[in-house]
Design a protein around this motif. Structure first.
Motif, PDB file in Angstrom:
ATOM      1  N   VAL A  21       0.836  -1.205   0.000  1.00 51.61           N
ATOM      2  CA  VAL A  21       0.000   0.000   0.000  1.00 51.61           C
ATOM      3  C   VAL A  21       0.869   1.253   0.000  1.00 51.61           C
ATOM      4  O   VAL A  21       0.613   2.204  -0.745  1.00 51.61           O
ATOM      5  CB  VAL A  21      -0.951  -0.010   1.215  1.00 51.61           C
ATOM      6  N   ILE A  22       1.929   1.257   0.833  1.00 50.28           N
ATOM      7  CA  ILE A  22       2.816   2.427   0.906  1.00 50.28           C
ATOM      8  C   ILE A  22       3.519   2.653  -0.432  1.00 50.28           C
ATOM      9  O   ILE A  22       3.617   3.787  -0.926  1.00 50.28           O
ATOM     10  CB  ILE A  22       3.860   2.253   2.032  1.00 50.28           C
ATOM     11  N   SER A  24       2.444   1.701  -3.328  1.00 51.51           N
ATOM     12  CA  SER A  24       1.420   2.158  -4.275  1.00 51.51           C
ATOM     13  C   SER A  24       1.222   3.665  -4.170  1.00 51.51           C
ATOM     14  O   SER A  24       1.087   4.365  -5.180  1.00 51.51           O
ATOM     15  CB  SER A  24       0.091   1.439  -4.010  1.00 51.51           C
ATOM     16  N   LEU A  25       1.183   4.169  -2.936  1.00 48.04           N
ATOM     17  CA  LEU A  25       1.016   5.609  -2.745  1.00 48.04           C
ATOM     18  C   LEU A  25       2.181   6.385  -3.347  1.00 48.04           C
ATOM     19  O   LEU A  25       2.007   7.494  -3.851  1.00 48.04           O
ATOM     20  CB  LEU A  25       0.891   5.921  -1.247  1.00 48.04           C
ATOM     21  N   VAL A 178       2.612   9.798   1.384  1.00 45.86           N
ATOM     22  CA  VAL A 178       1.693   9.679   2.514  1.00 45.86           C
ATOM     23  C   VAL A 178       1.578  11.029   3.214  1.00 45.86           C
ATOM     24  O   VAL A 178       0.473  11.502   3.536  1.00 45.86           O
ATOM     25  CB  VAL A 178       2.172   8.588   3.505  1.00 45.86           C
ATOM     26  N   ASN A 245      -3.453  -3.811  -3.618  1.00 45.15           N
ATOM     27  CA  ASN A 245      -2.772  -2.692  -2.967  1.00 45.15           C
ATOM     28  C   ASN A 245      -3.227  -1.357  -3.539  1.00 45.15           C
ATOM     29  O   ASN A 245      -3.387  -0.375  -2.802  1.00 45.15           O
ATOM     30  CB  ASN A 245      -1.259  -2.837  -3.129  1.00 45.15           C
ATOM     31  N   SER A 249      -5.299   1.517  -1.318  1.00 40.81           N
ATOM     32  CA  SER A 249      -4.669   2.835  -1.188  1.00 40.81           C
ATOM     33  C   SER A 249      -5.516   3.919  -1.842  1.00 40.81           C
ATOM     34  O   SER A 249      -5.503   5.073  -1.399  1.00 40.81           O
ATOM     35  CB  SER A 249      -3.253   2.816  -1.783  1.00 40.81           C
TER      36      SER A 249
END
Length: 663
Positions: A21-22, A24-25, A178, A245, A249
């Motif tokens: 997820v991180i 992907s961001l 983020v 993911n 996100s």
């Protein structure tokens, strides 16, 4: 491929993970995540002087358009539907084309070419606009800030570092983004309660009223569309992060984006006049002490967004090469990570075009006028390909009809809203996209034209000649191992030009002849080879089964194959020359690459002549075959040969006399 390394992180694409997820961001949402820098400013500038619609209704209607555009266009079409259309985990318009090209719709390649070329054109203006919009925030402190110069310097640095790879800095992309999205959400939330009625924008009737009652609805929709321009890049980055993911996100990203847009809208209800004085609503909602840190963070986010767009362009051109839309070019993997690539000529070409865009437009508001036109075309082409993919997957026909009705209507409307930007600068991106499309079309069809003239012959017909040549010591030995690159699809065939080179042009005696061929695979990470022994101990056909994400470093792969053949005793591991064999010197290797350039014009139609002329121009954009395929130039012989030996004239020229001169 299940596991991906990105910026030093390892995660399984098929599984949802915190790291995924991180990442992907940091990778996927850079483009769409920086849109708040310019969308609301563009919407305010789109409002005509003397408009009859009250300003609060105008802003609420525009915000409603943004919310429902993000919902229908980004969430439903791309995040929910398009991410399912993956080619072995890879996304993007060319990966989608690979899924539907087997259908009996030959014209679909034109749809894919148009979509890919306009996506590249959009990739040129995205870095320019995002970086310039961020730097313009400095004008709050100093109106004389040299925005153009600073933008050019930042873009230059971004493109220069590509050659060194981004693995070392990639690990910071996620945390920075983020932070960026949290700042978007928090800064927007601080102003929503100034006018809590702004949340009425969630009601789609406000969007409907704006579109039907505003005199400048078309211009407004062109500005609204800017909020979703990163959706196509989101789909293209599927192979980097995985669908799960990206979907999770996106929930966070969409929430932060909407909060920021609502906050900007609420601020504008009291401060709309400041936009006409040069204040960007994005920086206007920031406390005074936070403006400079916001400019720095916005610049970092813009650089990350630019990085994602550039990397996506490398991937797209790599895919285009594998399906014959673009000439082979030298690809490097500076980070040592599969999926992260660097194509020098594409990199410097994109940089040059970005410089042209920045110098030509000078201000971000001028770029906004040109932004979005080409990406609407890409989205329309993706919709067409998705319709065929949905039909292929046997989805309910009623759903397909509804999908077609909604998105062809919606995206046609956005295209119409953006096409009026043509004279205001949209022509520049259209010219660039058109240029790339013509090049792709000519390369694809030029190869087909040449293929129609290339003659393939059965290798068996020449086995006895090659056997005798190997024993004929009156022919100087050309090499111990002699390799040719071939595109013949059948193992028992080879291009006649290869036989011409071995037997006719200059007899080439060798101990072993290798015919090397690349067989493109739909699985992006296939990495295999097969060996077919045509003449025992003499002639071998090597097929490299490679996915479009695998570099075409044939020299390295063939050396691996040779080591395997030596290890199992198929070919000698030491030189055939006694003096060298005594010192365990390995056998020599030579490549022959045949550059067949000549087709008699009499055999071509006017259309074919034009296509081949453009094809020859595009060929100069690409690399030499030995460079593109990773073959070292020191052991390569490049030859020319007629592409065909077909008889052009039916009538034989007659002899009118015979003269003998006595000396």
């Amino acid at each position: 491929m299940a596991e991906v390394t990105e910026g030093g992180h390892h995660f399984d694409l098929k599984k949802l993970s915190f790291v995924g997820v991180i990442v992907s961001l940091g990778i996927v949402f850079g483009d769409i995540g920086t849109s708040p820098l310019y969308v609301m400013k563009a919407i305010v500038n789109a409002r005509k002087e003397g408009a009859t619609m009250p300003f609060d209704e105008y802003i609420e209607g525009a915000l409603s358009c943004i919310i429902w555009t993000l919902t229908l266009q980004t969430t439903l079409k791309y995040v929910i539907i398009a991410l399912r259309a993956d080619n072995k985990g890879e996304g993007g318009i060319l990966a989608l084309y690979s899924l539907v090209k087997k259908l009996k719709k030959k014209w679909l390649y034109i749809v894919a070419i148009i979509g890919a070329s306009t996506l590249v054109a959009d990739s040129v203006i995205t870095p320019s606009l995002t970086v310039m919009s961020a730097i313009e925030g400095l004008k709050i402190y100093n109106p004389e800030t040299p925005v153009v110069l600073i933008t050019l310097v930042i873009l230059f640095i971004v493109f220069v570092v590509q050659q060194f790879g981004t693995a070392s800095i990639g690990k910071f992309f996620g945390p920075v983004m983020v932070t960026w999205f949290l700042v978007l959400g928090i800064s927007g939330s601080m102003h929503i309660f100034d006018h809590i009625e702004i949340i009425r924008a969630f009601n789609p009737m406000y969007a409907y009223n704006l579109i039907t009652h505003s005199s400048s609805a078309i211009v407004i929709m062109g500005a609204v569309f800017l909020c979703t321009t990163g959706a196509e890049a989101l789909y293209s980055d599927l192979g980097h992060c995985g669908a799960k993911n990206i979907r999770i996100s996106w929930i966070f990203v969409k929430l932060m984006l909407i909060l920021n847009y609502l906050g900007q809208g609420s601020w504008l209800l009291d401060n709309y006049h400041q936009v006409h004085n040069g204040v960007n609503p994005f920086f206007g909602i920031m406390p005074e002490w936070a403006v400079l840190p916001s400019v720095i963070l916005a610049t970092a986010a813009a650089i990350i967004a630019s990085q994602a767009v550039i990397t996506g362009s490398f991937t797209m051109f790599s895919e285009a090469m594998s399906i014959s839309f673009w000439p082979n070019q030298h690809i490097e993997y500076p980070s040592g990570i599969k999926g992260q690539m660097y194509i020098p000529r594409i990199n410097w070409g994109l940089m040059a075009f970005c410089f042209v865009v920045v110098v030509f437009f000078q201000k971000s508001e001028h770029m906004e006028a040109a932004y979005g036109l080409t990406i609407t075309i890409t989205m329309l082409m993706t919709t067409i390909l998705l319709l065929y993919w949905l039909s292929r997957t046997r989805v309910n026909k009623i759903f397909i009809a509804g999908f077609a009705l909604v998105y062809l209507f919606l995206e046609s409307g956005f295209f119409y809203a953006n096409v009026i930007k043509f004279v205001d600068g949209g022509w520049l991106t259209m010219v660039l996209g058109g240029f790339i499309a013509v090049c792709m079309y000519a390369w694809y069809n030029g190869r087909l034209i040449k293929a129609n003239f290339i003659q393939y012959v059965k290798i068996d017909k020449y086995i006895s000649i090659l056997k005798d040549m190997k024993l004929d010591e009156t022919i100087p030995k050309y090499a111990t191992n002699l390799a040719y690159l071939s595109r013949a699809k059948r193992n028992d065939e080879v291009e006649s030009k290869i036989i011409y080179s071995i037997i006719k042009k200059q007899p080439k005696r060798a101990d072993h002849y290798f015919i090397l061929s690349i067989v493109n695979q739909e699985d992006p990470y296939t990495f295999k080879y097969t060996v077919d022994e045509i003449l025992p101990g003499t002639v071998y056909k090597i097929n490299f089964l490679l996915g479009f994400k695998v570099d075409r470093r044939i020299n390295d792969y063939f050396n691996m194959v040779l080591r395997d053949l030596m290890a199992d005793g198929t070919i000698p591991s030491r030189s055939s020359h006694p003096s060298l064999r005594a010192h365990d010197i390995p056998p020599d290797l030579k490549y022959v690459i045949i550059d067949n350039t000549y087709i008699n014009d009499i055999l071509l139609t006017v259309k074919q002549k034009i296509t081949l002329n453009i094809y020859n121009f595009v060929k100069y954009i690409g690399s030499d075959d030995f460079k593109a395929w990773g073959v070292s130039s020191h052991n390569v012989e490049v030859e020319s040969a007629p592409i065909t030996e077909l008889t052009v004239y039916d009538n034989k020229i007659e002899q009118s006399g015979y003269f003998r001169h006595n000396s």
